[in-house]
Design an enzyme around this catalytic site. Structure first.
Site, PDB file in Angstrom:
ATOM      1  N   MET A  81     -93.551 138.428  14.037  1.00 37.29           N
ATOM      2  CA  MET A  81     -92.630 138.992  13.052  1.00 37.29           C
ATOM      3  C   MET A  81     -91.289 139.320  13.683  1.00 37.29           C
ATOM      4  O   MET A  81     -91.226 139.921  14.755  1.00 37.29           O
ATOM      5  CB  MET A  81     -93.285 140.244  12.441  1.00 37.29           C
ATOM      6  CG  MET A  81     -92.423 140.984  11.459  1.00 37.29           C
ATOM      7  SD  MET A  81     -92.081 139.973   9.990  1.00 37.29           S
ATOM      8  CE  MET A  81     -90.484 140.618   9.533  1.00 37.29           C
ATOM      9  N   GLU A  82     -90.228 138.969  12.977  1.00 34.76           N
ATOM     10  CA  GLU A  82     -88.871 138.992  13.518  1.00 34.76           C
ATOM     11  C   GLU A  82     -88.120 140.304  13.356  1.00 34.76           C
ATOM     12  O   GLU A  82     -86.888 140.299  13.305  1.00 34.76           O
ATOM     13  CB  GLU A  82     -88.063 137.875  12.852  1.00 34.76           C
ATOM     14  CG  GLU A  82     -87.723 138.103  11.351  1.00 34.76           C
ATOM     15  CD  GLU A  82     -88.704 137.477  10.374  1.00 34.76           C
ATOM     16  OE1 GLU A  82     -89.872 137.280  10.762  1.00 34.76           O
ATOM     17  OE2 GLU A  82     -88.321 137.190   9.219  1.00 34.76           O
ATOM     18  N   GLU A 102     -89.044 133.289  15.999  1.00 34.48           N
ATOM     19  CA  GLU A 102     -88.705 134.687  15.678  1.00 34.48           C
ATOM     20  C   GLU A 102     -87.318 135.036  16.202  1.00 34.48           C
ATOM     21  O   GLU A 102     -86.554 135.750  15.549  1.00 34.48           O
ATOM     22  CB  GLU A 102     -89.758 135.652  16.226  1.00 34.48           C
ATOM     23  CG  GLU A 102     -91.200 135.345  15.817  1.00 34.48           C
ATOM     24  CD  GLU A 102     -91.411 135.128  14.318  1.00 34.48           C
ATOM     25  OE1 GLU A 102     -90.594 135.605  13.514  1.00 34.48           O
ATOM     26  OE2 GLU A 102     -92.396 134.442  13.952  1.00 34.48           O
TER      27      GLU A 102
HETATM   28  N1  BES Z   1     -91.528 136.332   8.931  1.00 34.93           N
HETATM   29  C1  BES Z   1     -92.682 135.687   9.429  1.00 34.93           C
HETATM   30  C2  BES Z   1     -93.832 136.626   9.615  1.00 34.93           C
HETATM   31  C3  BES Z   1     -94.523 137.025   8.345  1.00 34.93           C
HETATM   32  C4  BES Z   1     -95.275 136.112   7.694  1.00 34.93           C
HETATM   33  C5  BES Z   1     -94.448 138.270   7.844  1.00 34.93           C
HETATM   34  C6  BES Z   1     -95.926 136.486   6.528  1.00 34.93           C
HETATM   35  C7  BES Z   1     -95.086 138.627   6.691  1.00 34.93           C
HETATM   36  C8  BES Z   1     -95.838 137.747   6.031  1.00 34.93           C
HETATM   37  C9  BES Z   1     -92.433 135.033  10.767  1.00 34.93           C
HETATM   38  O1  BES Z   1     -91.124 134.696  11.013  1.00 34.93           O
HETATM   39  C10 BES Z   1     -93.197 133.757  10.740  1.00 34.93           C
HETATM   40  O2  BES Z   1     -92.840 132.892  10.023  1.00 34.93           O
HETATM   41  N2  BES Z   1     -94.259 133.660  11.525  1.00 34.93           N
HETATM   42  C11 BES Z   1     -95.139 132.534  11.541  1.00 34.93           C
HETATM   43  C12 BES Z   1     -95.028 131.755  12.803  1.00 34.93           C
HETATM   44  C13 BES Z   1     -93.872 130.815  12.795  1.00 34.93           C
HETATM   45  C14 BES Z   1     -93.700 130.136  14.119  1.00 34.93           C
HETATM   46  C15 BES Z   1     -93.966 129.766  11.723  1.00 34.93           C
HETATM   47  C16 BES Z   1     -96.525 133.100  11.407  1.00 34.93           C
HETATM   48  O3  BES Z   1     -96.684 134.301  11.585  1.00 34.93           O
HETATM   49  O4  BES Z   1     -97.440 132.346  11.121  1.00 34.93           O
HETATM   50 ZN    ZN Z   2     -90.455 132.974  10.098  1.00 35.42          ZN
END
Ligand code: BES
Ligand code: ZN
Length: 880
Positions: free
Chosen positions: A267-268, A302
């Site tokens: 999470m970013e 991220e």
């Molecule tokens: N913003 C998301 C994390 C997130 C996902 C928060 C769903 C809340 C609900 C983060 O930037 C993200 O996309 N993470 C991915 C990995 C990424 C490399 C595609 C994940 O967590 O799967």
């Molecule tokens: Zn993302």
């Protein structure tokens, strides 16, 4: 509080917030059982919307006090929301103070503030901040945050939040405090705090402008020796975003923290990224090459959000792909650029397309199909999908294709000039890329191009070649269509960039070009070519479509041998294999691979000029799910049996070649997870698996013995795990002792134990043996359904990644699935809803699986008090 009673949210209903929140001062007294949160905000009415009460979101909070400008005030509850009607009139700012408590130790949903291994973590995206305090929990409300953390100093020596540390010190009773100020305004979903016993790897770096930054990777004390790769990846990310897009790190301090209890990958949060340990911790003894490469791209992803997501954020959650699709595109480009060599870039592209086609295409064809920018949702957590992410990234990639790489960089620059600090929509992004390139096809076609955002479903492009013998020229008849999806019966034509080439029968490339298909049907006149030239279409997978072209085997063999486009070279091999699999599945289920196919595979494997990584991709047969998608009615066990039979034949017919490939690729010197040596390890692993499979047919014990030896002697996890997997996948007796030894060696390494569970849950079924094994593994002392990584490693590996074992004629797999979905729903609805999607494609199943699957879904749907998350998935699955 009742679960699952929320209403559907529509994109068309968007309204600007009735109040703005300018500043937030949060003060936490951290205690696992009862954490006290004091939230002091400055608000003002939004003059652009009609006067109305303030309705603040909340979820599972205990409210103690509300003050407006320091005075008590009346309030009421509207479901979970806190409603304030008697607020100051006029547009002057006022102060609102809210005091609540929550119970982090009891937070098994892992949304909001929770405890993991005696430390505190937060997860706020998408709607977790409301589980910390009452707030306007929506991304278009951006505020400046000051955060004070107070906690027991011995138990929680490290206290972190977003931005810069401005003050810290000791308090009475062994407690201490830290105060953080985030210099950037942000939506609340980017808020984070961490408190616990953590240690950090630190690195100071100088940006191009000479400014110094402190990078930190925080982990539990025993894990510091697994942080070097994450730190290197972070440094590479900072450098790449500066070099490619001119985007610099805007913070003095950038922190990454790892936790082993996390719903997602990472999470970013602004300046304080929180990661699943799986995407941080790696050393050669515990992590595979795939882990290393995932860490690189997730750390990049991220980090890149800091600009695409944080500096410019989403106006509402329907715009999720604005940040996720774009950021996936950026992390894909980052990994390609780091890979360097053209062939390594192509390998990365093939891997990305494989994910798209095995996961997103089925989603687009199933009950959860939705556009890249959805029109409605019940539970936003269900919309963090492969469509938003991977198809969204393909849409951005097509824009780059249409404006060129430099044009795209200009577009990004304009996007930041226009929108830095704002919460915007996908329209604004597309407009900026187009406006920066007024001469481009994107600019000319923008409204039509944007159908990629609004129309769901995977377009099909049919191409047919008509050769004119007299002129030696070929005309391609191109047509496009897109199947109906829920709520969208008819579709308008898309803008489809088709990169093409003409490959002569002698292997030389005759011509190449780019055609942009915009009509339902068009003809494309190709330049003159010698007889027998083969069109190579959709090179590099230039659009996320299904391309139908009636290639003969001979043409595919030409492309496999000669295409200058590595993607289509790989694709030709996949087509050869899929065609054979489909013929057998539609026929009597028997398959005998023909000599030309086997010889082509052999010749590719033996080619001296090709990378090992590329060979590994070509020689890996298409996934069962990918084959299944080409069928109208699917018997997953039959698909599995046919693919297994093909693999056995490739193993046996090429036995000497596999042995040669293994010897050629097995030694790689000191471990480095670079593309060349990881490609060699991957091919050695594939070879070993085939050699063990061939040995199983022949009853020979030599290669299983070698694999066991390799398993014991390996100097890195990739080789060790590949050897173990070769034994397990081929069903060798040595698999048992190897699995036991592996467990004993790594009993204190949770991420390695996850692999151990996953390998067993995902192993090929032999006479229905996997389900009982999975049930038994659930009784293992190391199994814990509350830990998402562990639940995924066993339950998801079986239900979502092992179709041949899961889709049993006796329906026992489905019963197991429904029990787990309901069990997980009571603990963690987000994880439960992801598991619920394992039966998305039930309608395609052959009987008796189809009826049994429907019954299992109905059983889940009938459960009272189901979460919104699971309810949405099962209701859509059952909808006509
Ligand atoms: N913003 C998301 C994390 C997130 C996902 C928060 C769903 C809340 C609900 C983060 O930037 C993200 O996309 N993470 C991915 C990995 C990424 C490399 C595609 C994940 O967590 O799967
Ligand atoms: Zn993302």
């Amino acid at each position: 509080m009742r679960e699952g009673q929320n209403a559907v949210i529509y994109r068309a209903d968007y309204q600007a917030p009735p109040f703005w929140i300018d500043t937030v001062e949060l003060c936490f007294d951290l205690d696992p059982a009862k954490t006290r949160v004091l939230n002091r905000m400055k608000l003002r009415r939004n003059p652009d919307v009609p006067h109305q009460p303030l309705k603040l979101d909340g979820d599972e909070l205990n409210l103690a006090r509300v003050l407006v400008n320091g005075q008590g005030t009346s309030f009421r509850m509207e479901g979970p929301r806190l409603v304030l009607e008697n607020l100051p009139e006029g547009n002057e700012p006022f102060e609102l103070e809210i005091f609540t408590t929550c119970a982090p130790a009891k937070n098994t949903k892992l949304m909001g503030l929770y405890v993991s291994n005696d430390s505190f973590f937060t997860q706020c995206e998408a709607e977790g901040f409301r589980r910390i305090t009452y707030f306007l929990d929506r991304p278009d409300v951006m505020a400046s945050y000051t955060v004070t953390l107070r906690a027991d100093k011995r138990k929680y020596p490290v206290l972190l939040s977003n931005g810069n540390l401005v003050d810290q010190g000791d308090l009475d009773d062994g407690r201490h405090f830290a105060r953080w100020v985030d210099p950037f305004r942000k939506p609340c979903y980017l808020f984070a705090l961490v408190a616990g016993q953590l240690v950090a790897r630190e690195q100071k770096i100088a940006a191009r402008n000479g400014r110094e930054h402190l990078l930190q990777v925080y982990v539990r004390p025993g894990d510091l020796d697994k942080t070097e790769h994450a730190m290197n990846s972070l440094m590479a990310s900072v450098a790449w975003d500066e070099a490619r897009f001119g985007l610099s790190l805007d913070l003095e301090r950038f922190m990454v923290v790892a936790t082993s209890d996390f719903n997602m990958g990472a999470m970013e949060n602004k300046g304080l990224n929180i990661f699943n340990t799986k995407y941080v911790l790696a050393n050669q003894a515990t992590a595979t090459d795939t882990d290393f490469s995932n860490i690189e791209s997730v750390v990049g992803h991220e980090y890149f959000h800091n600009w695409t997501g944080n500096r410019i954020t989403c106006r509402d959650w329907f715009q999720l792909s604005l940040k996720e699709g774009l950021t996936v595109f950026r992390d894909q480009e980052f990994s390609q650029d780091l890979a360097g060599e053209a062939s390594a870039r192509a390998v990365k592209r093939i891997e990305d397309v494989r994910v798209l086609r095995t996961a997103q295409f089925p989603e687009d064809a199933g009950p959860m199909a939705h556009p890249v920018r959805p029109d409605q949702y019940l539970e936003i957590n269900n919309f963090y999908t492969v469509t938003i992410y991977e198809k969204g990234a393909e849409v951005v990639r097509m824009m780059q294709t249409l404006v060129g790489r430099e044009g795209f960089e200009r577009g990004m620059t304009l996007y930041f000039q226009r929108h830095d600090g704002q919460a915007v929509t996908c329209d604004e992004f597309a407009q900026a890329i187009a406006d920066a390139n007024p001469q481009s096809r994107l600019y000319e076609l923008l409204p039509q191009f944007k159908r990629w955002y609004s129309q769901a479903g995977t377009p099909r492009v049919k191409a047919a070649a008509h050769w004119d013998a007299a002129t030696g020229r070929c005309e391609l008849a191109l047509s496009q269509s897109c199947p109906a999806t829920p709520g969208q019966p008819a579709k308008e034509p898309f803008v489809i960039p088709i990169a093409w080439g003409l490959v002569g029968a002698d292997g030389r490339e005759v011509a190449r070009g780019m055609h942009v298909l915009t009509q339902a049907s068009e003809t494309l006149a190709l330049p003159e070519a010698p007889a027998g030239a083969v069109p190579s279409l959709l090179r590099g997978f230039s659009a996320p479509v299904v391309l139908e072209f009636d290639y003969t085997d001979e043409q595919l063999l030409t492309l496999l041998e000669h295409d200058t486009d590595p993607f289509n070279r790989w694709e030709a091999g996949q087509r050869l294999a899929v065609n054979r699999a489909l013929a057998a599945i539609r026929g009597n289920g028997e398959i005998v691979l023909d000599t030309p196919f086997l010889e082509a595979m052999r010749s590719l494997l033996r080619q001296p000029a090709l990378d090992s990584a590329f060979k590994e991709l070509v020689l890996t047969l298409p996934a069962e799910t990918y084959i299944a998608e080409q069928l109208d009615v699917v018997d997953p066990q039959r698909v599995h049996a046919v693919r297994e039979s093909m693999r056995e034949q490739v193993a046996t017919a090429l036995q000497d070649d596999w042995a040669w490939a293994y010897e050629q690729n097995r030694d790689n010197g000191a471990y480095r997870p670079d593309p060349v040596s990881s490609g060699r390890r991957a091919l050695a692993g594939l070879a070993l698996t085939h050699l063990c499979i061939a040995a199983r047919s022949s009853g020979d014990g030599v290669w299983p013995g070698k694999a066991y030896q390799r398993f014991k002697d390996a100097s890195n996890m990739t080789d060790r795990f590949n050897a173990l997997s070769a034994l397990v996948v081929s069903g060798q007796d040595l698999a048992r002792p190897a699995l036991e030894k592996f467990h004993a060696m790594f009993k204190d390494e949770p991420l390695v134990l996850d692999k151990w569970f996953a390998l067993q849950g995902g192993a090929p079924d032999r006479g229905g043996n996997i389900l009982p094994a999975v049930r038994q593994l659930m009784q293992h002392p190391d199994f814990n359904i509350r830990n998402p990584n562990r639940a995924r490693s066993l339950i998801f590996s079986y239900c979502s990644a092992n179709p041949g074992a899961f889709h049993r004629a006796d329906a026992a797999g489905y019963v197991y699935w429904s029990d787990r979905v309901m069990e997980l729903d009571a603990i963690n609805p987000q994880v439960a809803a992801r598991l619920a999607r394992a039966l998305d494609r039930w309608r395609k199943l052959a009987e008796p699986m189809r009826g049994a699957a429907r019954e299992a879904i109905a059983r889940v749907a009938a459960k009272p008090d189901l979460s919104n998350d699971v309810r949405e998935v099962v209701t859509r699955a059952l909808a006509e």
